[in-house]
Scaffold this motif. Structure first.
Motif, PDB file in Angstrom:
ATOM      1  N   GLU A   1     -18.917  13.729 -17.406  1.00 47.03           N
ATOM      2  CA  GLU A   1     -18.318  14.552 -16.416  1.00 47.03           C
ATOM      3  C   GLU A   1     -18.180  16.316 -16.432  1.00 47.03           C
ATOM      4  N   LEU A   2     -17.972  16.317 -17.631  1.00 47.93           N
ATOM      5  CA  LEU A   2     -17.964  17.864 -18.049  1.00 47.93           C
ATOM      6  C   LEU A   2     -19.157  18.627 -17.763  1.00 47.93           C
ATOM      7  N   SER A   3     -20.443  17.793 -18.283  1.00 51.05           N
ATOM      8  CA  SER A   3     -21.427  18.322 -17.996  1.00 51.05           C
ATOM      9  C   SER A   3     -21.939  18.628 -16.451  1.00 51.05           C
ATOM     10  N   ARG A   4     -21.446  17.489 -15.707  1.00 47.41           N
ATOM     11  CA  ARG A   4     -21.691  17.666 -14.366  1.00 47.41           C
ATOM     12  C   ARG A   4     -20.981  18.857 -13.946  1.00 47.41           C
ATOM     13  N   THR A   5     -19.757  19.043 -14.104  1.00 43.39           N
ATOM     14  CA  THR A   5     -18.698  20.018 -13.612  1.00 43.39           C
ATOM     15  C   THR A   5     -19.393  21.262 -14.069  1.00 43.39           C
ATOM     16  N   GLY A   6     -20.066  21.345 -15.107  1.00 40.83           N
ATOM     17  CA  GLY A   6     -20.625  22.759 -15.453  1.00 40.83           C
ATOM     18  C   GLY A   6     -21.934  23.288 -14.650  1.00 40.83           C
ATOM     19  N   ARG A   7     -22.746  21.972 -14.295  1.00 41.55           N
ATOM     20  CA  ARG A   7     -23.893  22.451 -13.422  1.00 41.55           C
ATOM     21  C   ARG A   7     -23.252  22.693 -12.139  1.00 41.55           C
ATOM     22  N   GLU A   8     -22.282  21.934 -11.402  1.00 40.95           N
ATOM     23  CA  GLU A   8     -21.926  22.221 -10.165  1.00 40.95           C
ATOM     24  C   GLU A   8     -21.306  23.600 -10.277  1.00 40.95           C
ATOM     25  N   VAL A   9     -20.353  24.109 -11.100  1.00 33.50           N
ATOM     26  CA  VAL A   9     -19.959  25.264 -11.085  1.00 33.50           C
ATOM     27  C   VAL A   9     -21.059  26.536 -11.078  1.00 33.50           C
ATOM     28  N   THR A  10     -22.366  26.231 -12.044  1.00 32.32           N
ATOM     29  CA  THR A  10     -23.318  27.045 -11.779  1.00 32.32           C
ATOM     30  C   THR A  10     -23.837  27.335 -10.711  1.00 32.32           C
ATOM     31  N   ARG A  11     -24.017  26.099 -10.053  1.00 37.41           N
ATOM     32  CA  ARG A  11     -24.782  26.117  -8.588  1.00 37.41           C
ATOM     33  C   ARG A  11     -23.822  26.987  -7.387  1.00 37.41           C
ATOM     34  N   LEU A  12     -22.638  26.724  -7.824  1.00 37.19           N
ATOM     35  CA  LEU A  12     -21.402  27.502  -6.938  1.00 37.19           C
ATOM     36  C   LEU A  12     -21.485  28.974  -6.987  1.00 37.19           C
ATOM     37  N   ARG A  13     -21.602  29.320  -8.165  1.00 37.89           N
ATOM     38  CA  ARG A  13     -21.858  30.754  -8.646  1.00 37.89           C
ATOM     39  C   ARG A  13     -23.083  31.458  -7.966  1.00 37.89           C
ATOM     40  N   GLU A  14     -24.402  30.675  -8.028  1.00 37.00           N
ATOM     41  CA  GLU A  14     -25.436  31.080  -7.365  1.00 37.00           C
ATOM     42  C   GLU A  14     -25.493  31.033  -5.868  1.00 37.00           C
ATOM     43  N   TRP A  15     -24.705  30.028  -5.420  1.00 36.68           N
ATOM     44  CA  TRP A  15     -24.453  30.063  -3.874  1.00 36.68           C
ATOM     45  C   TRP A  15     -23.800  31.434  -3.273  1.00 36.68           C
ATOM     46  N   THR A  16     -23.007  32.051  -4.352  1.00 36.36           N
ATOM     47  CA  THR A  16     -21.984  32.911  -3.717  1.00 36.36           C
ATOM     48  C   THR A  16     -23.017  34.069  -2.944  1.00 36.36           C
ATOM     49  N   SER A  17     -24.163  34.208  -3.718  1.00 32.98           N
ATOM     50  CA  SER A  17     -25.086  35.335  -3.149  1.00 32.98           C
ATOM     51  C   SER A  17     -26.028  34.886  -2.084  1.00 32.98           C
ATOM     52  N   ASP A  18     -25.804  33.960  -1.597  1.00 32.07           N
ATOM     53  CA  ASP A  18     -26.636  33.266  -0.524  1.00 32.07           C
ATOM     54  C   ASP A  18     -25.747  32.947   0.958  1.00 32.07           C
ATOM     55  N   THR A  19     -24.444  32.583   0.658  1.00 28.04           N
ATOM     56  CA  THR A  19     -23.657  32.208   1.712  1.00 28.04           C
ATOM     57  C   THR A  19     -22.905  33.413   2.589  1.00 28.04           C
ATOM     58  N   GLU A  20     -22.969  33.195   3.745  1.00 28.28           N
ATOM     59  CA  GLU A  20     -22.369  34.207   4.744  1.00 28.28           C
ATOM     60  C   GLU A  20     -20.824  33.835   4.931  1.00 28.28           C
ATOM     61  N   THR A  21     -20.546  32.594   4.724  1.00 34.66           N
ATOM     62  CA  THR A  21     -19.160  32.171   5.140  1.00 34.66           C
ATOM     63  C   THR A  21     -18.277  31.701   3.867  1.00 34.66           C
ATOM     64  N   GLY A  22     -18.868  31.209   2.736  1.00 32.21           N
ATOM     65  CA  GLY A  22     -18.338  30.992   1.426  1.00 32.21           C
ATOM     66  C   GLY A  22     -17.305  29.784   2.019  1.00 32.21           C
TER      67      GLY A  22
END
Length: 692
Positions: A139-160
């Motif tokens: 679960e901790l590893s999954r959370t880490g992967r998802e948070v990394t993806r969210l940080r990357e999404w920050t530069s792509d999303t217009e709405t957040g």
């Protein structure tokens, strides 16, 4: 400028542009909504499936917004309806009305801050550590992967906006990149204010004609001293049958040992070790006391709890004072964000403890504002005690903060209980004394006043104030219920018990499923009953049976809709969330009258409060709860004017108990029978007819 066209003219324009046809119920509803807006009189409208209620309230709302220059707020209970309004209804309706209104109406969606990425939290690295003792390494590893993806999404999303993220992430991961309204630093204190996704959304919403939001944010706006929603004078509440539950949920708070540990962890290095240890000690003391108490409602503070809560209150405030203000001279945004998160947790928990300590001030239980109880929550394989507090009633809050400030339109496919609006309106803070009868309401079926007024307690208006004026209208339905559907009550079956489903009841269910050729939506009072029935029917018939929990609900509903021979069994979310027109849903089976659990502390307290004032607690609370759910469940059958079928209730009490007539009055006027042979024969004929 030329005069604005009438609501009926605008509705005709909209319906024609969208390729529809005039519906009498839709016209009645639109006219009533326009009248309510013009007069300031609140309105409850029941509009059955197929009425076209979204257009019926959007057209007069838009007309008012454009003509007056004031914003209209539309609040819904579900994300699905929000998306329907923002992505389908309003984008088609706005250009259709542009010519008649001399400009295109504007609209936007407004959600709470927790639905948006927080740039400051992402860039400052202030995400809290997960409680490692609760989660395994995967679960901790999954959370880490998802948070990394969210940080990357920050530069792509217009709405957040979380709803725009696909695939989604767990709540735990999302919390690492978002903040609540109270945790937010505020635009004046945040370096990212200009680019903030939540602020952008709020600025856009402040300049439109129609804002679409949700009941939770509406509740927060009602309870907050600061305005969250832009200035408005009209509120439309769709899915209004869920309003009280959503407001209650937002108003419910809890305290637990694990929660205190999390609060202390958020303080991190902001306070000294001695203060942290004192807070943790108070939390452990309270948690140990709670663990020795049974899961049930508190009518008074048990021995020792007042002292434990007082110690916890003092330690929380001590920690809060040790942190100081959010902004310290020369402090970075990282430090400010950490302080804000810690202060919010400390203050919210402190306020909950204070609320708990004051919950028993009145010796009269019926006059208390809150209900307090211990629950035992499952966390993995463990059971952990938690102390919860919820409002006895939200009617006073709604009356003082919603109905006193705007004209409110409340609508749903199911709003009448026992044949009228009074029972549900009372829970909103609209007593029967303020109602003006309309053609859609039968005043002869009024619930006694003693059963109504008691629910509007709490922050009520002064006794000498006139009650809010409101009207109720049943806009009808395009369905010919008598010809389209049968309501079958299995009067001969034994009364359902608390143990396993009786064999004779399972045989009855199997016979109905076979007669219908599958095509069955089974609505059960519990997951245990749904699984038991699914297993039994798989052994008694050859029809495929899907059961909730075997896949995502949306995937199961799709499979059910695609194969007419398939059955789908499940519990609460299916009672209200399934929309399957056509032959796949020809039989809706309800296993028992859906009364609330007798050990539900909040509903039990509300029942007692009614009885303390001379009313019928069972009828006002338990029966009304059951009536609404029954109506919602029965409403799964007819979803288009071509649909035909049977609603079968396998609970003989609906035909034999004294309250049966009251519950039946809440259902559509189906053709009724207790003859099982007749029903199976009708289902067989229906299964043999090619659909469409």
């Amino acid at each position: 400028m030329s005069k604005t066209p009438s609501v009926t003219a605008l509705l005709d324009t909209a319906v024609t542009a969208l390729g529809g046809s005039r519906r009498d119920g839709q016209v009645r509803m639109a006219t009533a909504v326009a009248h309510a807006i013009d007069t300031g009189e609140h309105l409850a409208v029941q509009a059955g499936t197929g009425t076209g209620k979204s257009l019926a309230y959007l057209v007069p709302a838009i007309r008012h917004a454009v003509e007056s220059g004031r914003t209209v707020v539309v609040s819904t209970a579900t994300i699905a309806l929000q998306r329907q309004l923002i992505e389908r209804d309003l984008p088609r309706l706005a250009p259709a009305l542009a010519g008649s209104l001399h400009r295109e109406p504007t609209f936007a969606i407004l959600k709470g801050r927790g639905n948006y990425l927080c740039l400051n939290k992402i860039h400052s690295g202030t995400a809290e550590e997960p409680a490692t003792e609760l989660f395994d390494a995967f679960e901790l590893s999954r959370t880490g992967r998802e948070v990394t993806r969210l940080r990357e999404w920050t530069s792509d999303t217009e709405t957040g906006d979380r709803d725009d993220l696909s695939p989604g992430v767990t709540d735990r991961s999302w919390r690492q990149v978002s903040v609540t309204a109270r945790e937010c630093l505020g635009a004046a204190n945040c370096s990212y204010a200009d680019d903030c996704f939540a602020e952008r959304s709020r600025r856009a919403a402040g300049q439109v004609d129609v804002i679409v939001t949700n009941h939770a944010l509406l509740a927060i706006d009602a309870m907050s001293p600061a305005s969250i929603l832009p200035e408005h004078d009209v509120v439309v509440i769709d899915e209004a049958h869920e309003l009280v539950d959503r407001i209650t949920s937002v108003s419910t708070a809890e305290i637990s040992g694990a929660g205190i540990t999390l609060v202390a962890r958020r303080c991190g290095k902001l306070i000294d070790d001695e203060t942290t240890d004192a807070l943790l000690g108070a939390g452990e003391n309270f948690d140990g006391l709670l663990a020795e108490l049974p899961a049930r409602e508190w009518l008074r503070l048990p021995s020792g709890t007042a002292e434990a809560l007082a110690m916890l209150r003092d330690r929380l405030w001590q920690a809060r004072n040790a942190i100081g203000p959010v902004r310290m001279p020369g402090a970075s945004d990282d430090s400010a964000a950490a302080r804000s998160a810690a202060l919010t947790s400390l203050e919210d928990t402190h306020d909950t403890v204070v609320r708990l300590l004051g919950a028993f001030d009145s010796p009269d239980e019926a006059k208390r504002r809150d209900v307090v109880w211990v629950a035992h929550d499952k966390v993995g394989q463990d059971t952990r005690p938690v102390l919860r507090i919820a409002p006895l009633s939200v009617g006073g809050l709604l009356r003082a903060s919603l109905f006193a400030k705007a004209t409110v339109i409340l609508t749903s496919a199911t709003l009448t209980v026992g044949g009228n609006f009074d029972a549900l309106a009372a829970t909103w803070g609209l007593p029967a004394a303020g109602r003006r009868d309309t053609d859609g309401v039968d005043p002869s079926t009024e619930v006694p006043t003693g059963d109504i007024d008691v629910m509007a307690i709490g922050k009520t208006a002064p006794a000498d104030d006139a009650p809010p004026r409101w009207a109720g209208l049943d806009a009808g339905s395009p369905f010919d219920y008598q010809k389209a559907a049968i309501l079958y009550v299995a009067r001969h079956l034994p009364r359902p018990g608390r143990d396993a489903i009786a064999d004779v009841t399972l045989d009855e269910l199997a016979g109905l499923v076979d007669a219908a050729g599958g095509r069955t939506l089974g609505l059960f009072s519990s997951m245990r009953a749904a699984r038991e029935a699914a297993e039994a029917i798989r052994g008694r018939t050859h029809h495929p049976v899907l059961c909730q929990g075997e896949d995502t609900t949306s995937a199961l509903v799709r499979r059910f809709a695609d194969d007419p021979e398939t059955c789908l069994f499940g519990t609460l979310s299916l009672w209200q969330g399934v929309d399957v027109p056509g032959p796949s849903c020809s039989l809706v089976v309800i296993d028992r009258v859906p009364f609330p659990r007798p050990d539900d502390p909040l509903l039990t307290a509300r029942q007692r409060a009614v009885e303390a004032r001379g009313g019928n607690g069972f009828l006002t609370v338990a029966a009304n709860h059951a009536a609404l759910l029954l109506a919602q469940g029965a409403g799964r059958l007819l979803r288009s004017t071509d649909d035909r079928g049977v609603v079968a209730v396998l609970d003989s009490r609906l035909a034999t108990a004294g309250y049966g007539g009251y519950l039946l009055a809440s259902l559509p006027p189906f053709w009724r029978t207790t003859d099982g042979d007749l029903v199976r024969s009708a289902l067989g004929r229906l299964a043999a007819i090619p659909y469409g």
